[in-house]
Design a protein around this motif. Structure first.
Motif, mmCIF file in Angstrom:
data_model
loop_
_atom_site.group_PDB
_atom_site.id
_atom_site.type_symbol
_atom_site.label_atom_id
_atom_site.label_comp_id
_atom_site.label_asym_id
_atom_site.label_seq_id
_atom_site.Cartn_x
_atom_site.Cartn_y
_atom_site.Cartn_z
ATOM 1 N N PHE A 410 0.850 -1.195 0.000
ATOM 2 C CA PHE A 410 0.000 0.000 0.000
ATOM 3 C C PHE A 410 0.877 1.233 0.000
ATOM 4 C CE2 PHE A 410 0.956 -0.811 4.422
ATOM 5 C CZ PHE A 410 1.028 0.439 5.023
ATOM 6 N N ASP A 411 0.254 2.396 -0.231
ATOM 7 C CA ASP A 411 0.953 3.675 -0.236
ATOM 8 C C ASP A 411 0.685 4.417 1.063
ATOM 9 O OD1 ASP A 411 1.971 3.252 -2.762
ATOM 10 O OD2 ASP A 411 0.273 4.206 -3.768
ATOM 11 N N MET A 412 1.748 4.890 1.682
ATOM 12 C CA MET A 412 1.623 5.650 2.931
ATOM 13 C C MET A 412 1.878 7.128 2.645
ATOM 14 S SD MET A 412 3.759 5.247 6.496
ATOM 15 C CE MET A 412 2.995 3.673 6.838
ATOM 16 N N PRO A 413 1.034 8.016 3.172
ATOM 17 C CA PRO A 413 1.255 9.441 2.906
ATOM 18 C C PRO A 413 2.473 9.977 3.640
ATOM 19 C CG PRO A 413 -0.498 9.158 4.509
ATOM 20 C CD PRO A 413 -0.155 7.779 4.012
ATOM 21 N N ILE A 414 3.145 10.940 3.022
ATOM 22 C CA ILE A 414 4.196 11.700 3.698
ATOM 23 C C ILE A 414 3.509 12.904 4.320
ATOM 24 C CG2 ILE A 414 6.313 13.022 3.376
ATOM 25 C CD1 ILE A 414 6.992 11.177 1.053
ATOM 26 N N PHE A 415 3.343 12.869 5.637
ATOM 27 C CA PHE A 415 2.467 13.835 6.314
ATOM 28 C C PHE A 415 2.967 15.271 6.175
ATOM 29 C CE2 PHE A 415 1.450 9.798 8.340
ATOM 30 C CZ PHE A 415 0.058 9.821 8.272
ATOM 31 N N SER A 416 4.262 15.446 5.979
ATOM 32 C CA SER A 416 4.775 16.808 5.812
ATOM 33 C C SER A 416 4.369 17.420 4.473
ATOM 34 C CB SER A 416 6.305 16.794 5.923
ATOM 35 O OG SER A 416 6.877 15.971 4.912
ATOM 36 N N SER A 417 3.849 16.573 3.555
ATOM 37 C CA SER A 417 3.458 17.075 2.234
ATOM 38 C C SER A 417 1.963 17.390 2.154
ATOM 39 C CB SER A 417 3.811 16.045 1.159
ATOM 40 O OG SER A 417 2.976 14.889 1.263
ATOM 41 N N ILE A 418 1.291 17.506 3.294
ATOM 42 C CA ILE A 418 -0.152 17.750 3.274
ATOM 43 C C ILE A 418 -0.471 19.066 2.569
ATOM 44 C CG2 ILE A 418 -0.189 18.913 5.528
ATOM 45 C CD1 ILE A 418 -2.909 17.465 6.001
ATOM 46 N N ASP A 419 -1.529 19.029 1.768
ATOM 47 C CA ASP A 419 -1.988 20.202 1.026
ATOM 48 C C ASP A 419 -3.107 20.850 1.833
ATOM 49 O OD1 ASP A 419 -3.102 22.033 -0.764
ATOM 50 O OD2 ASP A 419 -2.701 20.760 -2.506
ATOM 51 N N VAL A 420 -2.769 21.891 2.584
ATOM 52 C CA VAL A 420 -3.724 22.498 3.521
ATOM 53 C C VAL A 420 -4.935 23.088 2.801
ATOM 54 C CG1 VAL A 420 -4.045 24.272 5.291
ATOM 55 C CG2 VAL A 420 -1.947 22.904 5.258
#
Length: 460
Positions: A410-420
């Motif tokens: 599965f793909d895990m998000p890179i939380f620092s790349s969140i699009d606010v």
């Protein structure tokens, strides 16, 4: 089929072919909102308003269509059209159901390919993606409320989600396992597998229907007829595929489109959202015909136009051929690629109905079939949750990282790349839908305006 046969069919229930054409055209024009909304439109018009068929017959037809690969709403229209006016009625109902979407998606695809990188087009689709995420979540809630009526059904949904999201278990395996367990459970008398009503079906039903409850003459099983019909529709479906393979070779984009969407037509059980989950993963990750964001843009187009949600497949075929047109001009190749994807996607739908429906008509009231459907519908909830998370990852995060170890995939998000901005706009769209019960088109339009406004003030 001769004209006298059509006239006899008309006389049996009193609905002329011309009147049916106008009704199906109306259904097609109102077929927004995904499968739940489309089934609701058909139920309101065909059962409550026109009294063409009874509530129980409508649900029985829907049960069969839910078990088929492909778009259940379009197949339901084909089924009812066939019941009312034989093969010509089925072709008319099923064809009209997708025609407005074919025209609309093709027009939007031209604009997207030509101007997709213009700032206001990008901003418009930024807003669309946020609204689409909220709409998919709404579909998850709607189907979940209907299907997850007990702990057993909750377990089916949870197991299906874990299997497909974390371990990439093929969807056909999940759906077959659920169907077999549901069939056995219903046959053994387990109350958890009792069939439930489906989206779009209200509690009220017409006391009488024009079609009646008897099986029409043309709907009675006939093995020789089934063979003839099956061979005809198989030829319409597969001869163009074979011709492309012979003429262009397997490496051609057109051959790949024909083969991929033909395969999709056979294995994507569970309705439109199951189709989208499968196509999104294959078209983006395996074939790399388009990026995740473009897949979301295509779904946004399908959400804003009438017809089945899987009209997004036309957009996928369009973009695949646009990127690799061979010796053809890109726009011409894209047009042919989109139409090819549509042809091999929807032609099998007519095959399933015209060959299988006569036998399904003899199974009305069968407990095993109802139990299989109940279990499959619960498993599909898990698949829709998988789709929702996949969309959320690519809408709310700019980057993800693959996890491929210990059997996980599965793909895990890179939380620092969140699009606010995307997160806030998605929350606003979800609030409009769930808290204020605003219509789908209102939310989509508002999200598009918001996307353009955010671009104008420099936020995105």
């Amino acid at each position: 089929m001769d004209a006298s046969a059509v006239k006899r069919a008309d006389a049996a229930h009193g609905v002329g072919f011309g009147e049916a054409f106008r009704v199906w055209l109306r259904v097609a024009a109102l077929s927004f909102g995904g499968p739940a909304g489309q089934i609701a439109v058909m139920h309101r018009i065909l059962v409550d308003e026109k009294h063409w068929i009874s509530e129980s017959r409508f649900l029985h037809a829907l049960n069969y269509c839910m078990l088929l690969p492909g778009p259940e709403a379009q197949q339901l229209a084909t089924y009812v059209g066939w019941l009312m006016h034989r093969t010509a009625g089925g072709i008319m109902a099923g064809g009209l159901f997708v025609l407005p979407g074919i025209i609309a998606i093709m027009g939007l695809s031209y604009i997207y390919a030509a101007y997709g990188h213009v700032w206001y087009i990008e901003a418009l689709f930024f807003g669309l993606k946020a609204a689409v995420l909220a709409i998919v979540l709404q579909a998850l809630v709607r189907v979940g409320r209907r299907a997850l009526r007990n702990r057993v059904m909750l377990a089916f949904a949870a197991i299906a989600f874990v299997a497909i999201f974390f371990f990439a278990v093929p969807f056909p395996i999940i759906i077959i396992a659920a169907g077999v367990i549901g069939f056995v459970g219903a046959r053994s008398g387990r109350p958890e597998f009792t069939g439930a009503e489906h989206g779009g079906a209200g509690k009220s039903a017409a006391v009488e229907s024009l079609l009646g409850e008897d099986v029409p003459d043309h709907a009675r099983p006939d093995i020789m007829r089934a063979l003839r019909v099956g061979l005809l529709w198989l030829a319409l479906w597969l001869v163009p595929v074979a011709a492309l393979l012979i003429a262009l070779g397997p490496a051609s984009t057109f051959s790949q489109i024909a083969l991929f969407f033909s395969k999709m037509a056979m294995v994507t059980f569970g309705g439109a959202y199951a189709v989208l989950a499968y196509v999104a993963q294959q078209a983006v990750e395996h074939y790399q015909w388009l990026r995740p964001q473009q897949m979301l843009d295509g779904l946004g187009m399908a959400e804003t136009t009438p017809g089945p949600l899987i009209m997004v497949l036309q957009f996928v075929g369009f973009m695949a051929a646009y990127r690799d047109p061979g010796t053809l001009p890109p726009m011409l190749a894209a047009t042919l690629g989109g139409l090819l994807a549509t042809w091999v996607t929807f032609t099998p739908c007519f095959l399933w109905i015209f060959v299988g429906a006569p036998y399904i008509e003899t199974l009305r009231g069968n407990k095993g079939l109802a139990g299989a459907l109940t279990a499959i519908t619960a498993a599909v909830v898990g698949v829709i949750l998988n789709l929702s998370i996949w969309f959320a990852l690519h809408t709310l995060f700019r980057e993800t990282t693959p996890v491929r170890s210990f059997g996980l995939s599965f793909d895990m998000p890179i939380f620092s790349s969140i699009d606010v901005p995307a997160l806030l706009l998605s929350i606003a769209a979800a609030t409009a839908i769930f808290r204020f019960d605003l219509g789908m088109l209102t939310v989509l339009g508002g999200s598009c305006v918001a996307g353009i406004a955010l671009r104008l003030i420099g936020v995105i």
